[in-house]
Design a protein around this motif. Structure first.
Motif, PDB file in Angstrom:
ATOM      1  N   ASP A 202       4.065  15.433 -55.232  1.00  0.00           N
ATOM      2  CA  ASP A 202       2.606  15.375 -55.309  1.00  0.00           C
ATOM      3  C   ASP A 202       2.011  15.997 -54.046  1.00  0.00           C
ATOM      4  O   ASP A 202       2.311  15.555 -52.930  1.00  0.00           O
ATOM      5  N   PRO A 203       1.146  17.026 -54.177  1.00  0.00           N
ATOM      6  CA  PRO A 203       0.554  17.646 -52.983  1.00  0.00           C
ATOM      7  C   PRO A 203      -0.232  16.663 -52.118  1.00  0.00           C
ATOM      8  O   PRO A 203      -0.282  16.812 -50.897  1.00  0.00           O
ATOM      9  N   GLU A 204      -0.842  15.649 -52.759  1.00  0.00           N
ATOM     10  CA  GLU A 204      -1.583  14.667 -51.976  1.00  0.00           C
ATOM     11  C   GLU A 204      -0.656  13.910 -51.035  1.00  0.00           C
ATOM     12  O   GLU A 204      -1.037  13.595 -49.902  1.00  0.00           O
ATOM     13  N   ARG A 205       0.556  13.627 -51.500  1.00  0.00           N
ATOM     14  CA  ARG A 205       1.523  12.924 -50.657  1.00  0.00           C
ATOM     15  C   ARG A 205       1.791  13.725 -49.389  1.00  0.00           C
ATOM     16  O   ARG A 205       1.797  13.176 -48.279  1.00  0.00           O
ATOM     17  N   ALA A 206       2.019  15.026 -49.555  1.00  0.00           N
ATOM     18  CA  ALA A 206       2.318  15.874 -48.399  1.00  0.00           C
ATOM     19  C   ALA A 206       1.147  15.895 -47.422  1.00  0.00           C
ATOM     20  O   ALA A 206       1.336  15.828 -46.202  1.00  0.00           O
ATOM     21  N   THR A 207      -0.069  15.963 -47.951  1.00  0.00           N
ATOM     22  CA  THR A 207      -1.252  15.973 -47.092  1.00  0.00           C
ATOM     23  C   THR A 207      -1.402  14.658 -46.333  1.00  0.00           C
ATOM     24  O   THR A 207      -1.690  14.638 -45.135  1.00  0.00           O
ATOM     25  N   LEU A 208      -1.200  13.558 -47.046  1.00  0.00           N
ATOM     26  CA  LEU A 208      -1.320  12.242 -46.414  1.00  0.00           C
ATOM     27  C   LEU A 208      -0.290  12.061 -45.307  1.00  0.00           C
ATOM     28  O   LEU A 208      -0.596  11.532 -44.233  1.00  0.00           O
ATOM     29  N   LEU A 209       0.942  12.485 -45.565  1.00  0.00           N
ATOM     30  CA  LEU A 209       1.977  12.361 -44.547  1.00  0.00           C
ATOM     31  C   LEU A 209       1.670  13.241 -43.333  1.00  0.00           C
ATOM     32  O   LEU A 209       1.841  12.822 -42.188  1.00  0.00           O
ATOM     33  N   GLU A 210       1.202  14.441 -43.599  1.00  0.00           N
ATOM     34  CA  GLU A 210       0.877  15.356 -42.504  1.00  0.00           C
ATOM     35  C   GLU A 210      -0.220  14.781 -41.611  1.00  0.00           C
ATOM     36  O   GLU A 210      -0.097  14.757 -40.380  1.00  0.00           O
ATOM     37  N   THR A 211      -1.287  14.295 -42.236  1.00  0.00           N
ATOM     38  CA  THR A 211      -2.418  13.810 -41.445  1.00  0.00           C
ATOM     39  C   THR A 211      -2.107  12.486 -40.756  1.00  0.00           C
ATOM     40  O   THR A 211      -2.502  12.278 -39.598  1.00  0.00           O
ATOM     41  N   SER A 212      -1.403  11.593 -41.441  1.00  0.00           N
ATOM     42  CA  SER A 212      -1.099  10.299 -40.816  1.00  0.00           C
ATOM     43  C   SER A 212      -0.129  10.463 -39.659  1.00  0.00           C
ATOM     44  O   SER A 212      -0.260   9.799 -38.628  1.00  0.00           O
ATOM     45  N   ARG A 213       0.828  11.355 -39.793  1.00  0.00           N
ATOM     46  CA  ARG A 213       1.794  11.555 -38.716  1.00  0.00           C
ATOM     47  C   ARG A 213       1.142  12.218 -37.508  1.00  0.00           C
ATOM     48  O   ARG A 213       1.450  11.867 -36.363  1.00  0.00           O
TER      49      ARG A 213
END
Length: 230
Positions: A202-213
């Motif tokens: 899911d592209p949203e997952r990748a975005t969330l991980l990128e921003t949270s990290r």
């Protein structure tokens, strides 16, 4: 016109700038607010534990705030396995019980009930025992309009939801509620929690991980990249 140092410190706390918040308060600032921020800094960064403990020790030990923060320190030492003390479990339970009995208002009692619940849930691994406290906290959140408290409660209870779609919806609501009040450390934690419950492609997952990290690195939240949360 900016109100006072306590107001500035609280605003800095919402940004996760705990060092600046404590500097603004100074040694003569509101002792309860100082202790709260110091404990929160320890919890997110796992640094400056002694400073947090000293700030709590400066409070009236019979006050509900001192009892709540004493319990949170004991709980966090157990949770993160950072020099836990033999009596931490007993100290935390007793302090939460005392704090709930002496809470100054329903809003404070809601937070006490939540923290008591996570002790039972995360340390004892007894969700059934924790559930009445989660329910009490959620009821108070609804009655007082405390969106942050609701967001944190549903993040913890969502894992028990059997329907995957409903579970993800709860994690997403938790994130939106935190975003609405603008408390950055908790927003980053909610992003990480939601990401874990989305499909790997899911592209949203990748975005969330990128921003949270990225945010966790900036604020030095050591446990966040692993996806844990309070």
């Amino acid at each position: 016109m900016i109100a006072d140092d306590a107001y500035i410190a609280r605003r800095l706390q919402t940004l996760g700038d705990w060092d600046a918040a404590l500097a603004v308060l100074g040694p003569d600032g509101d002792p309860e607010l100082r202790a709260e921020i110091a404990v929160e800094r320890w919890f997110f960064r796992m640094e400056d534990h002694d400073d947090a403990e000293k700030a709590v020790a400066a409070l009236d030990p019979a006050s509900p705030t001192a009892q709540l923060l004493t319990a949170r320190l004991a709980y966090s030492r157990l949770l993160f396995r950072r020099d836990p003390r033999p009596d931490d479990r007993a100290v935390a339970e007793a302090a939460y019980r005392a704090a709930a009995a002496s809470a100054r208002d329903e809003a404070q009692r809601g937070w006490i009930e939540f923290h008591w619940a996570v002790l039972l849930d995360n340390i004892d691994e007894d969700f059934a025992a924790a559930l009445p406290h989660y329910d009490a906290a959620l009821g108070i959140a609804a009655a007082t309009g405390d969106g942050l408290l609701e967001s944190i409660v549903i993040r913890h209870t969502a894992a028990q939801e059997q329907d995957a779609g409903k579970r993800t919806a709860l994690y997403r609501r938790s994130l939106h509620l935190r975003a609405a009040v603008g408390i950055r450390p908790q927003i980053l934690a909610a992003q990480a929690a939601l990401a874990q419950h989305l499909p790997e492609d899911d592209p949203e997952r990748a975005t969330l991980l990128e921003t949270s990290r990225a945010g966790a690195k900036e604020l030095r939240i050591g446990w966040l990249p692993a996806g844990d949360e309070d």
